[in-house]
Motif scaffolding. Sequence first.
Motif, PDB file in Angstrom:
ATOM      1  N   LEU A 144      -4.811 -46.506  -0.362  1.00  0.00           N
ATOM      2  CA  LEU A 144      -5.301 -47.683  -1.086  1.00  0.00           C
ATOM      3  C   LEU A 144      -4.162 -48.671  -1.369  1.00  0.00           C
ATOM      4  O   LEU A 144      -4.312 -49.876  -1.159  1.00  0.00           O
ATOM      5  N   LYS A 145      -3.019 -48.161  -1.819  1.00  0.00           N
ATOM      6  CA  LYS A 145      -1.914 -49.055  -2.165  1.00  0.00           C
ATOM      7  C   LYS A 145      -1.418 -49.825  -0.941  1.00  0.00           C
ATOM      8  O   LYS A 145      -1.162 -51.032  -1.001  1.00  0.00           O
ATOM      9  N   GLU A 146      -1.304 -49.122   0.181  1.00  0.00           N
ATOM     10  CA  GLU A 146      -0.835 -49.791   1.410  1.00  0.00           C
ATOM     11  C   GLU A 146      -1.841 -50.855   1.874  1.00  0.00           C
ATOM     12  O   GLU A 146      -1.450 -51.917   2.352  1.00  0.00           O
ATOM     13  N   ALA A 147      -3.111 -50.553   1.710  1.00  0.00           N
ATOM     14  CA  ALA A 147      -4.133 -51.539   2.094  1.00  0.00           C
ATOM     15  C   ALA A 147      -4.030 -52.770   1.189  1.00  0.00           C
ATOM     16  O   ALA A 147      -4.100 -53.910   1.664  1.00  0.00           O
ATOM     17  N   LEU A 148      -3.837 -52.549  -0.122  1.00  0.00           N
ATOM     18  CA  LEU A 148      -3.733 -53.687  -1.055  1.00  0.00           C
ATOM     19  C   LEU A 148      -2.471 -54.505  -0.774  1.00  0.00           C
ATOM     20  O   LEU A 148      -2.494 -55.738  -0.821  1.00  0.00           O
ATOM     21  N   ASP A 149      -1.378 -53.823  -0.440  1.00  0.00           N
ATOM     22  CA  ASP A 149      -0.140 -54.540  -0.093  1.00  0.00           C
ATOM     23  C   ASP A 149      -0.348 -55.364   1.180  1.00  0.00           C
ATOM     24  O   ASP A 149       0.141 -56.497   1.282  1.00  0.00           O
ATOM     25  N   LYS A 196     -12.291 -38.559  -0.870  1.00  0.00           N
ATOM     26  CA  LYS A 196     -11.180 -38.360  -1.819  1.00  0.00           C
ATOM     27  C   LYS A 196     -10.787 -39.661  -2.537  1.00  0.00           C
ATOM     28  O   LYS A 196     -10.063 -39.616  -3.530  1.00  0.00           O
ATOM     29  N   LEU A 197     -11.239 -40.805  -2.039  1.00  0.00           N
ATOM     30  CA  LEU A 197     -10.938 -42.068  -2.744  1.00  0.00           C
ATOM     31  C   LEU A 197     -11.673 -42.121  -4.089  1.00  0.00           C
ATOM     32  O   LEU A 197     -11.211 -42.773  -5.020  1.00  0.00           O
ATOM     33  N   GLY A 198     -12.809 -41.451  -4.191  1.00  0.00           N
ATOM     34  CA  GLY A 198     -13.549 -41.432  -5.468  1.00  0.00           C
ATOM     35  C   GLY A 198     -14.903 -42.092  -5.341  1.00  0.00           C
ATOM     36  O   GLY A 198     -15.304 -42.537  -4.256  1.00  0.00           O
ATOM     37  N   VAL A 237     -14.230 -46.878  -8.208  1.00  0.00           N
ATOM     38  CA  VAL A 237     -13.099 -47.475  -7.477  1.00  0.00           C
ATOM     39  C   VAL A 237     -13.237 -49.000  -7.479  1.00  0.00           C
ATOM     40  O   VAL A 237     -12.274 -49.730  -7.714  1.00  0.00           O
ATOM     41  N   GLN A 238     -14.463 -49.483  -7.254  1.00  0.00           N
ATOM     42  CA  GLN A 238     -14.695 -50.936  -7.207  1.00  0.00           C
ATOM     43  C   GLN A 238     -14.225 -51.617  -8.495  1.00  0.00           C
ATOM     44  O   GLN A 238     -13.633 -52.692  -8.460  1.00  0.00           O
ATOM     45  N   GLN A 239     -14.499 -50.961  -9.634  1.00  0.00           N
ATOM     46  CA  GLN A 239     -14.126 -51.575 -10.925  1.00  0.00           C
ATOM     47  C   GLN A 239     -12.630 -51.758 -11.087  1.00  0.00           C
ATOM     48  O   GLN A 239     -12.183 -52.602 -11.851  1.00  0.00           O
ATOM     49  N   LYS A 240     -11.850 -50.938 -10.363  1.00  0.00           N
ATOM     50  CA  LYS A 240     -10.390 -51.026 -10.503  1.00  0.00           C
ATOM     51  C   LYS A 240      -9.760 -52.040  -9.549  1.00  0.00           C
ATOM     52  O   LYS A 240      -8.566 -52.297  -9.618  1.00  0.00           O
ATOM     53  N   LEU A 241     -10.559 -52.584  -8.640  1.00  0.00           N
ATOM     54  CA  LEU A 241      -9.989 -53.469  -7.616  1.00  0.00           C
ATOM     55  C   LEU A 241      -9.870 -54.911  -8.111  1.00  0.00           C
ATOM     56  O   LEU A 241     -10.655 -55.344  -8.956  1.00  0.00           O
ATOM     57  N   LEU A 297     -14.901 -52.728  -2.029  1.00  0.00           N
ATOM     58  CA  LEU A 297     -15.135 -51.582  -1.143  1.00  0.00           C
ATOM     59  C   LEU A 297     -16.364 -51.920  -0.323  1.00  0.00           C
ATOM     60  O   LEU A 297     -17.403 -52.284  -0.883  1.00  0.00           O
ATOM     61  N   ALA A 298     -16.259 -51.808   0.980  1.00  0.00           N
ATOM     62  CA  ALA A 298     -17.451 -51.980   1.804  1.00  0.00           C
ATOM     63  C   ALA A 298     -18.352 -50.756   1.591  1.00  0.00           C
ATOM     64  O   ALA A 298     -17.907 -49.733   1.076  1.00  0.00           O
ATOM     65  N   TYR A 299     -19.617 -50.901   1.954  1.00  0.00           N
ATOM     66  CA  TYR A 299     -20.521 -49.744   1.930  1.00  0.00           C
ATOM     67  C   TYR A 299     -21.508 -49.905   3.080  1.00  0.00           C
ATOM     68  O   TYR A 299     -21.670 -51.013   3.624  1.00  0.00           O
ATOM     69  N   ASP A 300     -22.130 -48.820   3.462  1.00  0.00           N
ATOM     70  CA  ASP A 300     -23.005 -48.848   4.637  1.00  0.00           C
ATOM     71  C   ASP A 300     -24.172 -49.797   4.421  1.00  0.00           C
ATOM     72  O   ASP A 300     -24.783 -49.816   3.342  1.00  0.00           O
ATOM     73  N   ASN A 301     -24.472 -50.570   5.439  1.00  0.00           N
ATOM     74  CA  ASN A 301     -25.565 -51.563   5.476  1.00  0.00           C
ATOM     75  C   ASN A 301     -25.254 -52.857   4.723  1.00  0.00           C
ATOM     76  O   ASN A 301     -26.107 -53.739   4.669  1.00  0.00           O
ATOM     77  N   LEU A 302     -24.055 -52.967   4.161  1.00  0.00           N
ATOM     78  CA  LEU A 302     -23.641 -54.247   3.566  1.00  0.00           C
ATOM     79  C   LEU A 302     -23.615 -55.313   4.657  1.00  0.00           C
ATOM     80  O   LEU A 302     -23.124 -55.072   5.760  1.00  0.00           O
ATOM     81  N   GLN A 303     -24.162 -56.488   4.344  1.00  0.00           N
ATOM     82  CA  GLN A 303     -24.104 -57.603   5.302  1.00  0.00           C
ATOM     83  C   GLN A 303     -23.379 -58.771   4.671  1.00  0.00           C
ATOM     84  O   GLN A 303     -23.581 -59.063   3.494  1.00  0.00           O
ATOM     85  N   ILE A 304     -22.535 -59.413   5.462  1.00  0.00           N
ATOM     86  CA  ILE A 304     -21.916 -60.654   5.005  1.00  0.00           C
ATOM     87  C   ILE A 304     -22.118 -61.714   6.076  1.00  0.00           C
ATOM     88  O   ILE A 304     -22.166 -61.402   7.257  1.00  0.00           O
ATOM     89  N   THR A 305     -22.261 -62.944   5.613  1.00  0.00           N
ATOM     90  CA  THR A 305     -22.476 -64.037   6.562  1.00  0.00           C
ATOM     91  C   THR A 305     -21.351 -65.037   6.405  1.00  0.00           C
ATOM     92  O   THR A 305     -20.958 -65.373   5.280  1.00  0.00           O
TER      93      THR A 305
END
Length: 253
Positions: free
Chosen positions: A204-209, A227-229, A234-238, A244-252
């Motif tokens: 997570l830290k490397e991704a945020l960096d 193991k991320l939780g 986890v979303q609340q801490k970001l 955090l993506a999740y399955d079936n999420l769509q963005i346009t």
Amino acid sequence: MKITFLGTGTSQGIPVIGSTHPVCLSNDPKDQRLRVSILLEWDGFAYVVDCGPDFRQQMLNVGIDQLDGIIFTHEHADHTAGLDDIRPFYFKQGDIPIYAHQRVIRALKQRFEYIFESKNKYAGAPGVKCFEIENKPFRLGNLKVIPVEGFHYRLQVFGFRFGDFAYLTDMKTVDDREIKKLKGLKVLVVNALREDPHISHFNLKEALDFIAKVQPEKAYLTHISHKLGFHEEVQQKLPETIFLAYDNLQITL
Ligand SMILES: [Zn+2]
Ligand SMILES: [Zn+2]
């Protein structure tokens, strides 16, 4: 362009078979993650990035009946094992275009020999048309795609920039020269496995960096381990612009 997250889980998916980890037992649908892949749709085109072992279920979930091709990041089974399930598309459309590094095409030829057979091919086998990609822009339909090279421990992996959107998974190190290709993004997707370090994946830290270096307007995390939780915790801490993506999420875009 419409992007659908077909799967957001690491190689074993969530829940892991037989696991009693609380995240694997969670009833929150956002904690259930198929193997990573996205569907990109624009101007009547439909392409997926990777086709792991959950590909069939993912195509049913999203309800598409036409696929213009598959772009591969690398050859690991969680990104390639579903290739046989292109059959319904192949029966209607003929050979399905696949775009990959020549090393990845070689690996696919070994694992799915019958798909690449030209003589005496079994009648029910699917077929593909190979396009080798190097670290140079290429075209998909009416769109220019810019590969972004990184390393997954020692293995070369491609991420891809499609206009203002980029998708990078299974990265552990990315050269500054490659990061320059990611300037001015509206949305960046990048892998974040867990909090503990891992030899071949961003934690997570490397991704945020990494996101801090790229500075996209928004970023989504994928290739997530149980193991991320729990997703919601986890979303609340970001930070505000990182999700955090999740399955079936769509963005346009
Ligand atoms: Zn993977
Ligand atoms: Zn991998």
